[in-house]
Design a protein around this motif. Structure first.
Motif, short mmCIF file in Angstrom:
data_model
loop_
_atom_site.label_atom_id
_atom_site.label_comp_id
_atom_site.label_asym_id
_atom_site.label_seq_id
_atom_site.Cartn_x
_atom_site.Cartn_y
_atom_site.Cartn_z
N GLN A 45 0.93 -1.13 0.03
CA GLN A 45 0.03 0.11 0.07
C GLN A 45 1.03 1.07 0.04
OE1 GLN A 45 -3.79 0.12 -0.15
NE2 GLN A 45 -2.99 -1.84 -0.78
N LYS A 46 0.43 2.34 -0.79
CA LYS A 46 1.14 3.49 -0.75
C LYS A 46 0.25 4.57 0.08
CE LYS A 46 3.29 2.66 -5.28
NZ LYS A 46 3.59 2.98 -6.63
N PRO B 73 -14.35 -3.72 2.08
CA PRO B 73 -14.06 -4.00 3.18
C PRO B 73 -14.61 -3.00 4.21
CG PRO B 73 -12.43 -2.58 2.10
CD PRO B 73 -13.71 -2.98 1.11
N ARG B 74 -14.66 -3.49 5.69
CA ARG B 74 -15.05 -2.51 6.91
C ARG B 74 -14.16 -1.99 7.36
NH1 ARG B 74 -17.72 -7.35 5.56
NH2 ARG B 74 -16.27 -8.21 7.09
N ALA B 75 -14.09 -0.62 7.59
CA ALA B 75 -13.20 0.03 8.50
C ALA B 75 -13.74 0.78 9.72
CB ALA B 75 -12.54 1.02 7.68
N PHE B 76 -13.21 1.08 10.57
CA PHE B 76 -13.69 1.48 11.75
C PHE B 76 -12.85 2.81 12.52
CE2 PHE B 76 -14.81 -2.77 11.43
CZ PHE B 76 -16.12 -2.93 11.40
N TYR B 77 -13.50 3.74 13.22
CA TYR B 77 -12.74 4.41 14.12
C TYR B 77 -12.25 3.79 15.29
CZ TYR B 77 -11.79 8.94 16.51
OH TYR B 77 -11.05 9.92 17.57
N THR B 78 -11.24 3.70 15.85
CA THR B 78 -10.50 2.85 16.86
C THR B 78 -11.22 3.10 18.05
OG1 THR B 78 -8.68 2.13 15.55
CG2 THR B 78 -8.72 1.89 17.98
N PRO B 79 -11.58 4.41 18.41
CA PRO B 79 -11.92 4.69 19.81
C PRO B 79 -13.48 4.30 19.63
CG PRO B 79 -10.87 6.51 18.98
CD PRO B 79 -10.67 5.86 17.91
N VAL B 80 -14.43 4.55 18.84
CA VAL B 80 -15.61 3.77 18.83
C VAL B 80 -15.61 2.22 18.94
CG1 VAL B 80 -17.70 3.50 17.34
CG2 VAL B 80 -16.82 5.92 17.36
N MET C 198 -7.77 -10.09 -1.03
CA MET C 198 -6.89 -9.10 -1.24
C MET C 198 -7.49 -7.63 -1.34
SD MET C 198 -4.76 -11.35 -4.19
CE MET C 198 -3.61 -10.05 -4.66
N TYR C 199 -6.67 -6.84 -0.96
CA TYR C 199 -6.96 -5.21 -1.63
C TYR C 199 -6.72 -5.05 -2.94
CZ TYR C 199 -6.97 -3.69 3.27
OH TYR C 199 -7.33 -3.46 4.53
N LYS C 200 -7.71 -4.31 -3.62
CA LYS C 200 -7.64 -4.21 -5.32
C LYS C 200 -6.27 -3.77 -5.82
CE LYS C 200 -10.01 -2.61 -9.10
NZ LYS C 200 -9.01 -1.79 -9.56
N ASP C 201 -5.84 -2.71 -5.25
CA ASP C 201 -4.43 -1.99 -5.53
C ASP C 201 -3.79 -1.46 -4.50
OD1 ASP C 201 -5.87 0.53 -5.26
OD2 ASP C 201 -6.64 0.38 -7.24
N GLU C 202 -2.74 -0.61 -4.66
CA GLU C 202 -2.02 0.14 -3.60
C GLU C 202 -2.62 1.04 -2.91
OE1 GLU C 202 -0.33 1.63 -7.73
OE2 GLU C 202 -0.98 -0.25 -6.72
N ASN C 203 -3.84 1.60 -3.41
CA ASN C 203 -4.49 2.83 -2.95
C ASN C 203 -5.76 2.60 -1.95
OD1 ASN C 203 -2.78 4.45 -4.85
ND2 ASN C 203 -4.08 4.05 -6.62
N THR C 204 -5.95 1.35 -1.82
CA THR C 204 -7.09 0.96 -1.13
C THR C 204 -7.08 1.66 0.28
OG1 THR C 204 -7.60 -1.21 -1.99
CG2 THR C 204 -8.43 -1.10 0.09
#
Length: 491
Positions: free
Chosen positions: A274-275, A407-414, A343-349
């Protein structure tokens, strides 16, 4: 004396004749109505024809209600032969009398060229809002309840009429599962479980899904479970400042894994390439791997971004491993999901997902994925973008559908505050529902993720018992969440 009006789909006498003969032989049957399309052939003697365009349309339900002049209405929903077991019709009537239920349904047998397989179904719950809930093909209604529910239907749906009827009926009457095998018919959908689960996001079904969403939203409003998007002109979501800065890195990618030697290297490498213009790390939480997966992960130990967590706990599911990662001292401000066979689709995910938090001010972001085979060739239904999720109604419609996307992503404090159920199925869905009750969920509609389907996927081909356990648990998740939303609205 006949107590049941029976309604069955009709194309021709060959298709429906044996079912009609079986029903005529039972003295509890009063009248038999044939639900026939415009291309139907000559009707069967002794049966009245009702012209319909679609079995599940609102107009069909209204037409049935007009003929519902007996104690009970039996609706058969398949274009194949229905055969009741000995005294099964009497059993339906007996339990309907005893329980005073508005609707009953039963376990049954699916007939195939290899014989007959048991097809048990699950109990209906307050949160059983899925429009694809499996009742089997025989729906047995209290006649008065059917008419009352039909009269309460406000919209004219082409596809969602039967779903609308069921929701309306559930508001004032009990829906009862008879866990006895009372009839047999032919299983028409022989696809594997891993193929069926994507029907609700297939673009070809979009018109149907829009109707189902409208019917479910109306139901939520009527029972007090609907969450409004605005109050006094302001968004009805908790604002996030993203001000906490006690994180060593901006983002963490989390991979839970057990015995994925064939795919784990691909997953890891798609993260490490990832970039970004921010710091990130990768936590691989390894659960009792014995096939060389653990050793494959250690091949990357020289990369300081990789954190290999050994989590050999017998009492912990995937949700528990997520909680370990979220509370790890090296967890980033945002945690992004990657399954061990994807997998992630490319280096910008990773950059795309993280930027969405700030741009949309959300506690959770859901991306768009592309279905592929193990060799990354696109397969049906292709790109899954979950367009059914809208900022205005997404969290309400989420109670009807079976997942939120990837994909699912979360704000860690929440994430640390809400925590994830310690299960290995439905944990992400429960978390998304819980978060969306208070916070807005953001969306990325460009493909950023490759979801690979192969024989070892956890849901590729499940037997009926495991499918039932999974569906029962997800319905419980919906029930709990719906109860919480009703309580929130009462405040």
């Amino acid at each position: 004396m006949g107590r049941i009006n029976c309604f069955i789909p009709f194309v021709n006498a060959e298709q429906a004749g044996q079912t009609v003969d079986n029903l005529k032989a039972n003295e509890l049957v009063n009248n038999i109505y044939l639900l026939a399309g415009e291309n139907a052939e000559a009707p069967i003697e002794g049966c009245e024809v009702i012209a319909v365009k679609n079995l599940t349309a609102s107009a069909t339900i209204k037409a049935i209600a007009e003929k519902a002049d007996s104690d009970y209405v039996m609706l058969y929903t398949k274009f194949d032969t229905l055969k009741f077991g000995p005294f099964a019709v009497e059993r339906f009537v007996k339990l309907a009398d005893d329980t005073q239920s508005g609707m009953l349904y039963a376990d049954h047998y699916n007939v195939t060229d290899k014989g007959a397989d048991k097809a048990p179904v699950i109990d209906y719950q307050f949160g059983s809002l899925r429009d694809d809930f499996d009742f089997g093909s025989v729906l047995f209604f209290c006649g008065c309840c059917f008419k009352k529910a039909a009269a309460a239907m406000k919209a004219d749906y082409e596809f969602a009429g039967l779903y609308d009827l069921r929701l309306k009926l559930s508001q004032f009457a009990q829906i009862t599962h008879i866990n006895e095998f009372l009839y047999s018919d032919v299983e028409l959908d022989t696809r594997k479980s891993g193929e069926k689960i994507f029907d609700y996001v297939d673009p070809r079904n979009r018109g149907r899904q829009i109707e189902m969403e409208a019917a479910c939203t109306e139901h939520l409003k009527e029972i007090g479970g609907y969450l409004v998007p605005e109050i006094d002109g302001k968004p009805n979501f908790k604002h996030i400042e993203f001000g906490e800065d006690n994180f060593e890195v901006e983002a963490t990618v989390m991979i839970p894994v057990r015995n994925r030697i064939r795919t784990i290297r691909d997953a890891i490498e798609s993260v490490l390439r990832q970039k970004t213009d921010f710091k990130f790390n990768l936590m691989v939480v390894d659960n009792f791997s014995t096939d060389g997966t653990r050793e494959a992960i250690d091949e990357y130990k020289d990369d300081p971004r990789l954190i290999h967590i050994i989590a050999d706990y017998y009492d912990m599911g995937i949700g528990g491993y997520w909680n370990l990662a979220a509370h790890h001292e090296k967890a980033g401000k945002f945690i992004v999901q990657l399954d061990s066979d994807d997998m992630y689709k490319d280096e910008n995910t990773l950059t795309t997902m993280v930027r969405a938090f700030y741009k949309q001010n959300v506690a959770m972001v859901v991306g768009t994925y592309m279905m592929t085979d193990i060799n990354l060739n696109m397969i049906a239904p292709g790109i899954i973008d979950h367009r059914e999720w809208t900022p205005e109604n997404g969290r309400n419609n989420a109670l009807r559908i079976n997942g939120l996307g990837a994909p699912r992503a979360f704000y860690t404090p929440v994430l640390r505050d809400v925590k994830i159920p310690n299960t290995s199925y439905g944990e992400d869905y429960a978390l998304g529902l819980n978060i969306s009750r208070i916070y807005q969920i953001g969306r990325v509609y460009e493909p950023v993720y490759l979801c690979r389907r192969w024989d070892d996927n956890s849901d590729a081909s499940l037997d009926v018992e495991k499918m039932n356990r999974n569906n029962l648990y997800k319905d419980r998740i919906r029930t709990w969440e719906l109860q919480a939303r009703i309580a929130l609205n009462k405040k």
